[in-house]
Scaffold this motif. Structure first.
Motif, short mmCIF file in Angstrom:
data_model
loop_
_atom_site.label_atom_id
_atom_site.label_comp_id
_atom_site.label_asym_id
_atom_site.label_seq_id
_atom_site.Cartn_x
_atom_site.Cartn_y
_atom_site.Cartn_z
N PRO A 42 50.22 41.72 44.43
CA PRO A 42 49.20 42.68 44.04
C PRO A 42 48.58 43.33 45.28
O PRO A 42 48.49 42.70 46.33
N SER A 87 45.65 44.10 45.72
CA SER A 87 44.36 43.51 46.07
C SER A 87 44.17 42.27 45.20
O SER A 87 44.91 42.05 44.25
N ALA A 88 43.16 41.50 45.52
CA ALA A 88 42.92 40.26 44.78
C ALA A 88 42.40 40.57 43.38
O ALA A 88 41.68 41.55 43.19
N PRO A 89 42.77 39.75 42.38
CA PRO A 89 42.20 39.94 41.05
C PRO A 89 40.68 39.78 41.12
O PRO A 89 40.18 38.91 41.82
N ARG A 90 39.98 40.62 40.41
CA ARG A 90 38.52 40.52 40.42
C ARG A 90 37.97 41.01 39.11
O ARG A 90 38.64 41.74 38.37
N GLU A 91 36.74 40.61 38.85
CA GLU A 91 36.10 41.00 37.59
C GLU A 91 35.08 42.10 37.86
O GLU A 91 34.30 42.02 38.82
N LEU A 92 35.10 43.12 37.03
CA LEU A 92 34.10 44.19 37.11
C LEU A 92 33.16 44.04 35.92
O LEU A 92 33.61 44.16 34.77
N ALA A 110 40.94 49.96 41.78
CA ALA A 110 41.90 49.02 41.21
C ALA A 110 43.19 49.75 40.85
O ALA A 110 43.17 50.96 40.56
N ILE A 111 44.30 49.02 40.87
CA ILE A 111 45.57 49.65 40.51
C ILE A 111 46.04 49.23 39.11
O ILE A 111 46.90 49.87 38.54
N VAL A 160 40.59 43.23 36.99
CA VAL A 160 41.48 44.22 37.61
C VAL A 160 42.16 43.61 38.84
O VAL A 160 41.72 42.59 39.37
N VAL A 161 43.24 44.25 39.25
CA VAL A 161 43.84 43.90 40.55
C VAL A 161 43.96 45.20 41.35
O VAL A 161 43.93 46.30 40.78
#
Lengths: 243, 113
Positions: A18, A20-25, B23-24, B112-113
């Motif tokens: 990925p 970027s790292a998985p994150r929660e919004l 995010a992608i 999201v990633v």
């Protein structure tokens, strides 16, 4: 070889990693925020123009248009206008126009409810007919006949009126509680037919009280005229002095 | 059947938030749906892949937190569950005029990633 640092490890597959790292919004946004904003703008316009806006909701065929025709006979029809929504046809607008009431039809196609943007369009079309909000005492938004979907959409109204006809049966409020929960006023329409269809009035009032605890409840008949004066009073309108 | 247009609103809000974050891909979308919001959960689930198709949320998981209806009884000075929107207190029978919750319709969060 890894091109980034020449470390000697095989190059990573970009598709497998990925970006970027998985994150929660965290959002907590209302799903209907766009409609709510449109409704707030309409509410301001109605208040500034001094017009009472009523969102009229019920299942199809429970007598919304007939009720408005009957009201038109008792009120000054030039101070009343209707924006009416249906999936198709302009039958209702033509009925109301025949009763002397300025009316515009919004045909929603497949949409099962009116939204604030459609009401704004209706107001715009009334303007084109030479009807301004300022000259009106009452603007009725006759919603698409449907006891489920229209309840979720604020149209900027100052009063939400839900109509239940005696021919539908006294248990409908319990079956369709969400729409009744938002009601300021519940009308039991076609009350002249109550006896003929075996409508249990006490059960109906009890059912409404359970799911619309805020609402005032009136029994009316467009045909006999029963309860219409009380309705006009509940709408905050002046009764005509002489009829 | 307004669930598809609701899901399109979910999509638009989710894509805007994901875009703003850089995010992608959206992997999870979490909603809260009140019991009295007038929304059919099955129809909402059905509309989800349709609305998300062709976007960075395609293939995302839909999580729905259902919000039960609850009223406050002034006589008992206590809350009570109001299943199916019936606001009569199960303890004393008084009809409550105070709905505490049950009408919410909200996009809670994204993963999201």
């Amino acid at each position: 070889m890894c091109r980034d640092c020449a470390c000697g490890e095989p190059a990573p597959d970009p598709a497998a990693v990925p970006a970027s790292a998985p994150r929660e919004l965290t959002l907590h946004t209302a799903l209907l925020q766009r409609n709510d904003a449109g409704a707030a703008a309409l509410r301001q316009r109605f208040a500034a123009a001094g017009v009472r806006a009523v969102n009229l909701l019920s299942s199809p065929g429970s007598g919304k248009t007939a009720l408005l025709e009957a009201l038109a006979q008792r009120l000054d029809p030039t101070r009343l206008a209707v924006i009416v929504g249906d999936l198709a046809t302009d039958n209702d607008a033509r009925r109301l126009q025949a009763a002397g009431v300025p009316a515009v039809q919004i045909t929603t196609g497949q949409a099962c409810h009116l939204e604030a943007s459609m009401v704004a369009e209706g107001v715009h079309r009334l303007n084109h007919q030479g009807i301004s909000l300022e000259q009106l005492e009452l603007l009725v938004i006759e919603n698409v006949g449907n006891l489920v979907c229209p309840g979720a959409y604020d149209l900027g109204e100052s009063l939400r009126l839900v109509l239940l006809s005696t021919t539908e049966g006294e248990d409908k409020p319990l079956k369709y509680a969400p729409i009744f929960h938002g009601a300021d006023l519940v009308l039991i329409s076609k009350i002249d037919l109550a006896e003929a269809v075996g409508f249990d009035r006490a059960a109906a009032h009890a059912a409404i009280a359970r799911v619309a605890p805020h609402a005032q409840v009136l029994e009316v008949s467009a045909r006999s005229g029963a309860g219409l004066d009380a309705l006009i009073e509940a709408l905050g309108l002046a009764l005509p002095a002489v009829r | 059947m307004h669930e598809l247009s609701l899901m399109e609103a979910v999509r638009d809000q989710a894509l805007a938030a994901a875009h703003a974050d850089g995010a992608i891909r959206i992997t999870v979308i979490s909603l809260r749906v009140g019991e009295l919001a007038g929304v059919e959960l099955e129809a909402l689930r059905f509309a989800f892949p349709v609305a998300m198709a062709g976007t960075i949320a395609a293939g995302a998981e839909l999580r729905i937190e259902s919000e039960a209806a609850e009223c406050h009884c002034t006589a008992c000075d206590a809350p009570f569950p109001a299943p199916d929107g019936c606001c009569d207190c199960p303890r004393c029978g008084a009809i409550s005029r105070q709905l505490l919750r049950g009408r919410d319709l909200r996009l809670l969060s994204l993963e999201v990633v």
